[in-house]
Design a protein around this motif. Structure first.
Motif, PDB file in Angstrom:
ATOM      1  N   VAL A   1      -4.795   4.331   6.080  1.00  0.00           N
ATOM      2  CA  VAL A   1      -5.483   4.661   7.942  1.00  0.00           C
ATOM      3  C   VAL A   1      -4.357   3.452   8.390  1.00  0.00           C
ATOM      4  N   ASP A   2      -3.286   3.630   9.463  1.00  0.00           N
ATOM      5  CA  ASP A   2      -2.864   2.351   9.955  1.00  0.00           C
ATOM      6  C   ASP A   2      -2.644   2.572  11.504  1.00  0.00           C
TER       7      ASP A   2
ATOM      8  N   GLY B   1       3.967  10.149  -0.435  1.00  0.00           N
ATOM      9  CA  GLY B   1       2.291  10.464  -1.351  1.00  0.00           C
ATOM     10  C   GLY B   1       1.020  10.256  -1.651  1.00  0.00           C
ATOM     11  N   ALA B   2       0.744   9.757   0.235  1.00  0.00           N
ATOM     12  CA  ALA B   2      -1.002   9.966   0.205  1.00  0.00           C
ATOM     13  C   ALA B   2      -0.840  11.104   1.044  1.00  0.00           C
ATOM     14  N   HIS B   3      -2.151  11.838   0.524  1.00  0.00           N
ATOM     15  CA  HIS B   3      -2.988  13.037   1.386  1.00  0.00           C
ATOM     16  C   HIS B   3      -3.025  13.156   2.592  1.00  0.00           C
ATOM     17  N   GLN B   4      -3.037  11.896   2.747  1.00  0.00           N
ATOM     18  CA  GLN B   4      -3.479  11.775   4.322  1.00  0.00           C
ATOM     19  C   GLN B   4      -3.353  10.461   4.853  1.00  0.00           C
ATOM     20  N   ALA B   5      -2.917  10.239   5.823  1.00  0.00           N
ATOM     21  CA  ALA B   5      -2.850   9.106   7.202  1.00  0.00           C
ATOM     22  C   ALA B   5      -3.176   9.240   8.412  1.00  0.00           C
ATOM     23  N   LEU B   6      -4.121   8.348   8.603  1.00  0.00           N
ATOM     24  CA  LEU B   6      -4.881   8.769   9.918  1.00  0.00           C
ATOM     25  C   LEU B   6      -4.897   6.920  10.713  1.00  0.00           C
TER      26      LEU B   6
ATOM     27  N   LEU C   1     -13.101   6.952  12.399  1.00  0.00           N
ATOM     28  CA  LEU C   1     -12.497   6.839  11.328  1.00  0.00           C
ATOM     29  C   LEU C   1     -13.353   6.983  10.028  1.00  0.00           C
ATOM     30  N   VAL C   2     -14.690   6.547   9.726  1.00  0.00           N
ATOM     31  CA  VAL C   2     -15.408   6.700   8.661  1.00  0.00           C
ATOM     32  C   VAL C   2     -15.536   8.633   8.797  1.00  0.00           C
ATOM     33  N   ALA C   3     -15.500   8.917   9.591  1.00  0.00           N
ATOM     34  CA  ALA C   3     -16.205   9.945   9.921  1.00  0.00           C
ATOM     35  C   ALA C   3     -14.704  11.275   9.086  1.00  0.00           C
ATOM     36  N   ARG C   4     -13.691  11.006   9.850  1.00  0.00           N
ATOM     37  CA  ARG C   4     -12.387  11.193   9.251  1.00  0.00           C
ATOM     38  C   ARG C   4     -12.175  11.158   7.991  1.00  0.00           C
ATOM     39  N   ILE C   5     -13.002   9.599   7.234  1.00  0.00           N
ATOM     40  CA  ILE C   5     -12.636   9.804   5.577  1.00  0.00           C
ATOM     41  C   ILE C   5     -13.326  10.606   5.215  1.00  0.00           C
ATOM     42  N   ARG C   6     -14.383  10.634   5.608  1.00  0.00           N
ATOM     43  CA  ARG C   6     -15.366  11.576   4.905  1.00  0.00           C
ATOM     44  C   ARG C   6     -15.096  12.938   4.221  1.00  0.00           C
ATOM     45  N   GLU C   7     -14.592  13.866   5.953  1.00  0.00           N
ATOM     46  CA  GLU C   7     -14.296  15.031   5.475  1.00  0.00           C
ATOM     47  C   GLU C   7     -13.416  15.510   4.023  1.00  0.00           C
ATOM     48  N   SER C   8     -12.524  13.879   3.549  1.00  0.00           N
ATOM     49  CA  SER C   8     -11.969  14.374   2.650  1.00  0.00           C
ATOM     50  C   SER C   8     -12.910  13.999   0.947  1.00  0.00           C
ATOM     51  N   MET C   9     -13.331  12.551   1.909  1.00  0.00           N
ATOM     52  CA  MET C   9     -14.345  12.388   0.635  1.00  0.00           C
ATOM     53  C   MET C   9     -15.829  11.983   0.792  1.00  0.00           C
ATOM     54  N   PRO C  10     -16.836  13.018   0.381  1.00  0.00           N
ATOM     55  CA  PRO C  10     -18.038  13.142   1.463  1.00  0.00           C
ATOM     56  C   PRO C  10     -18.818  11.741   1.467  1.00  0.00           C
TER      57      PRO C  10
ATOM     58  N   ASN D   1       0.742  -1.127  -0.277  1.00  0.00           N
ATOM     59  CA  ASN D   1      -0.184   0.157  -0.415  1.00  0.00           C
ATOM     60  C   ASN D   1       0.921   1.962   0.255  1.00  0.00           C
ATOM     61  N   LEU D   2       1.531   1.325   0.586  1.00  0.00           N
ATOM     62  CA  LEU D   2       3.217   1.964   0.885  1.00  0.00           C
ATOM     63  C   LEU D   2       3.239   2.166  -0.862  1.00  0.00           C
ATOM     64  N   PHE D   3       3.989   1.480  -2.294  1.00  0.00           N
ATOM     65  CA  PHE D   3       4.070   1.709  -3.112  1.00  0.00           C
ATOM     66  C   PHE D   3       2.877   2.571  -3.837  1.00  0.00           C
ATOM     67  N   GLY D   4       1.552   1.603  -2.942  1.00  0.00           N
ATOM     68  CA  GLY D   4       0.672   1.729  -3.901  1.00  0.00           C
ATOM     69  C   GLY D   4       0.019   3.600  -3.792  1.00  0.00           C
ATOM     70  N   ALA D   5       0.353   3.506  -3.106  1.00  0.00           N
ATOM     71  CA  ALA D   5      -0.221   5.162  -2.418  1.00  0.00           C
ATOM     72  C   ALA D   5       0.829   6.148  -4.048  1.00  0.00           C
ATOM     73  N   LYS D   6       2.447   6.077  -4.125  1.00  0.00           N
ATOM     74  CA  LYS D   6       3.031   6.545  -5.067  1.00  0.00           C
ATOM     75  C   LYS D   6       2.438   6.425  -6.196  1.00  0.00           C
ATOM     76  N   TRP D   7       2.138   4.930  -6.442  1.00  0.00           N
ATOM     77  CA  TRP D   7       1.374   5.227  -8.480  1.00  0.00           C
ATOM     78  C   TRP D   7       0.411   5.513  -8.424  1.00  0.00           C
ATOM     79  N   LEU D   8      -1.037   5.349  -7.301  1.00  0.00           N
ATOM     80  CA  LEU D   8      -2.359   5.894  -7.232  1.00  0.00           C
ATOM     81  C   LEU D   8      -2.042   7.631  -7.569  1.00  0.00           C
ATOM     82  N   ARG D   9      -1.235   8.332  -6.981  1.00  0.00           N
ATOM     83  CA  ARG D   9      -1.037   9.673  -7.308  1.00  0.00           C
ATOM     84  C   ARG D   9      -0.613   9.360  -8.835  1.00  0.00           C
TER      85      ARG D   9
END
Ligand SMILES: [Zn+2]
Ligand SMILES: [Zn+2]
Length: 252
Positions: free
Chosen positions: A198-199, A212-217, A223-232, A180-188
């Motif tokens: 999330v970890d 490259g992750a925008h946020q790490a929670l 948690l769900v509410a915090r995720i929805r702050e950036s993706m409603p 998932n760390l490499f995944g963050a880079k490729w996704l960007r």
């Protein structure tokens, strides 16, 4: 040579073995950096698929290998002694239909893995024999550590290629394992809009941000509410890499 040999669950031993020699089409390398991945941990604990030890006893472990070429077997072309290489641990026939179609992992002769299968000793040794086609020369500006990360990185590359991402999608990565760390880079690079990892471990969250992750929670309440702050309306894609946490909390 000295090697780290799997002898069963929680029983890795350092053993003296005869030096291997490269046969036709093979290359002898001196492993310099070898990654230990989750499957090595499972092999060590004997907690692999169905609770079985995944690597049979007697095999030298280590499949995430970067090293230096020491000797070329007969007929090897395009490689040189002294070259620094990253090793693809898959051994395959190269001639069957799946191999010719580029899906060597499905080789119909039976794909083997260096560092797992009997007769295919891995890189946790002073010397290691691998097929010449498995060696990918590293540029001078690529570190050995980076070279050893190529195998897990390519797993992440494949998962991102197949995840159905469309430009602008929002993605949640559950777990900060290497995939998932490499995944963050490729996704960007591939055009994701928001990437949230999330970890529970702070060092992994820091790594995620540096990749490259925008946020790490962290995990926990809200948690769900915090995720929805950036993706409603929630994520378009969720990718899961939590094997080590699952194994620690529930061996089943
Ligand atoms: Zn691995
Ligand atoms: Zn094949």
């Amino acid at each position: 040579l000295k090697a780290i040999v799997y002898n069963g669950p929680r029983n890795f031993v350092v053993e003296e073995r005869p030096d291997p020699h490269p046969e036709r089409g093979q290359v002898l390398i001196r492993p310099l950096v070898v990654g230990l991945c989750f499957s090595d941990k499972q092999g060590y604990e004997g907690s692999g698929a169905n609770g079985a030890l995944r690597a049979p006893a007697g095999v030298i472990g280590g499949h995430e290998i970067a090293g230096e070429i020491v000797e070329l077997g007969a007929g090897v072309e395009g490689l040189e002694v002294g070259q620094r290489v990253s090793v693809d641990p898959r051994v395959y026939c190269g001639e069957c239909l799946p191999c010719r179609a580029g899906v060597e992992t499905l080789c119909s002769v039976g794909r083997k893995t260096v560092g797992w299968d009997p007769g295919f000793d891995g890189g946790l040794a002073e010397l290691c024999v691998v097929p010449s086609y498995a060696c990918f020369p590293l540029g001078d500006n690529v570190s050995m550590e980076a070279g050893a990360c190529v195998e897990p990185m390519t797993c992440a590359t494949r998962s991102i290629r197949h995840c159905g991402l469309r430009i602008g999608d929002n993605v949640v990565l559950l777990g900060g394992e290497d995939y998932n760390l490499f995944g963050a880079k490729w996704l960007r690079s591939a055009g994701a809009s928001q990437v949230v990892l999330v970890d529970p471990a702070e060092h992994r969250r820091e790594a995620a941000l540096s990749m490259g992750a925008h946020q790490a929670l962290g995990t926990g309440d809200g948690l769900v509410a915090r995720i929805r702050e950036s993706m409603p309306i929630g994520p378009d894609i969720v990718m899961v890499a939590i094997e080590d946490y699952v194994a620690e909390s529930d061996p089943g």
